[in-house]
Design a protein around this motif. Structure first.
Motif, PDB file in Angstrom:
ATOM      1  N   ASN A  10       0.853  -1.177   0.000  1.00  0.00           N
ATOM      2  CA  ASN A  10       0.000   0.000   0.000  1.00  0.00           C
ATOM      3  C   ASN A  10       0.888   1.225   0.000  1.00  0.00           C
ATOM      4  O   ASN A  10       1.993   1.202   0.537  1.00  0.00           O
ATOM      5  N   THR A  11       0.393   2.306  -0.597  1.00  0.00           N
ATOM      6  CA  THR A  11       1.202   3.514  -0.675  1.00  0.00           C
ATOM      7  C   THR A  11       0.999   4.385   0.554  1.00  0.00           C
ATOM      8  O   THR A  11      -0.062   4.374   1.174  1.00  0.00           O
ATOM      9  N   GLN A  12       2.061   5.109   0.870  1.00  0.00           N
ATOM     10  CA  GLN A  12       2.061   6.050   1.980  1.00  0.00           C
ATOM     11  C   GLN A  12       2.760   7.314   1.509  1.00  0.00           C
ATOM     12  O   GLN A  12       3.644   7.257   0.659  1.00  0.00           O
ATOM     13  N   PRO A  13       2.379   8.465   2.076  1.00  0.00           N
ATOM     14  CA  PRO A  13       3.061   9.704   1.688  1.00  0.00           C
ATOM     15  C   PRO A  13       4.549   9.632   2.016  1.00  0.00           C
ATOM     16  O   PRO A  13       4.945   9.091   3.053  1.00  0.00           O
ATOM     17  N   GLY A  14       5.366  10.150   1.120  1.00  0.00           N
ATOM     18  CA  GLY A  14       6.808  10.168   1.326  1.00  0.00           C
ATOM     19  C   GLY A  14       7.473  11.080   0.316  1.00  0.00           C
ATOM     20  O   GLY A  14       6.799  11.865  -0.364  1.00  0.00           O
ATOM     21  N   PHE A  15       8.777  10.961   0.225  1.00  0.00           N
ATOM     22  CA  PHE A  15       9.556  11.776  -0.702  1.00  0.00           C
ATOM     23  C   PHE A  15      10.459  10.856  -1.506  1.00  0.00           C
ATOM     24  O   PHE A  15      10.977   9.869  -0.976  1.00  0.00           O
ATOM     25  N   VAL A  16      10.646  11.182  -2.786  1.00  0.00           N
ATOM     26  CA  VAL A  16      11.439  10.343  -3.678  1.00  0.00           C
ATOM     27  C   VAL A  16      12.408  11.189  -4.488  1.00  0.00           C
ATOM     28  O   VAL A  16      12.315  12.412  -4.515  1.00  0.00           O
ATOM     29  N   THR A  17      13.330  10.508  -5.145  1.00  0.00           N
ATOM     30  CA  THR A  17      14.223  11.133  -6.104  1.00  0.00           C
ATOM     31  C   THR A  17      13.736  10.753  -7.493  1.00  0.00           C
ATOM     32  O   THR A  17      13.571   9.573  -7.795  1.00  0.00           O
ATOM     33  N   VAL A  18      13.480  11.762  -8.319  1.00  0.00           N
ATOM     34  CA  VAL A  18      12.989  11.537  -9.680  1.00  0.00           C
ATOM     35  C   VAL A  18      14.139  11.791 -10.644  1.00  0.00           C
ATOM     36  O   VAL A  18      14.780  12.841 -10.592  1.00  0.00           O
TER      37      VAL A  18
END
Length: 66
Positions: A10-18
């Protein structure tokens, strides 16, 4: 939301590198807000964030010339 890639997490709010690549140019944006799968790490950007990412990717790229 359930991950459409692994079907388990399941997805959760977070931060990623694009990372975006065009021709021989790579643009890396860190700290992009996203929904991140807690199982496989796949991420999903909402429409507003996608628009911002694409706008910031429209930068002038200069090639080194000796």
């Amino acid at each position: 939301m359930q991950c459409v890639i692994c079907k388990y997490g399941n997805t959760q709010p977070g931060f990623v590198t694009v990372t975006l690549e065009r021709d021989h140019t790579i643009i890396i944006l860190k700290g992009v807000p996203a929904e991140v799968c807690n199982n496989c790490g796949e991420y999903y950007l909402d429409t507003a964030v996608t628009e911002q990412v694409l706008q910031r990717a429209e930068v002038e790229i200069l090639r080194y010339a000796a």
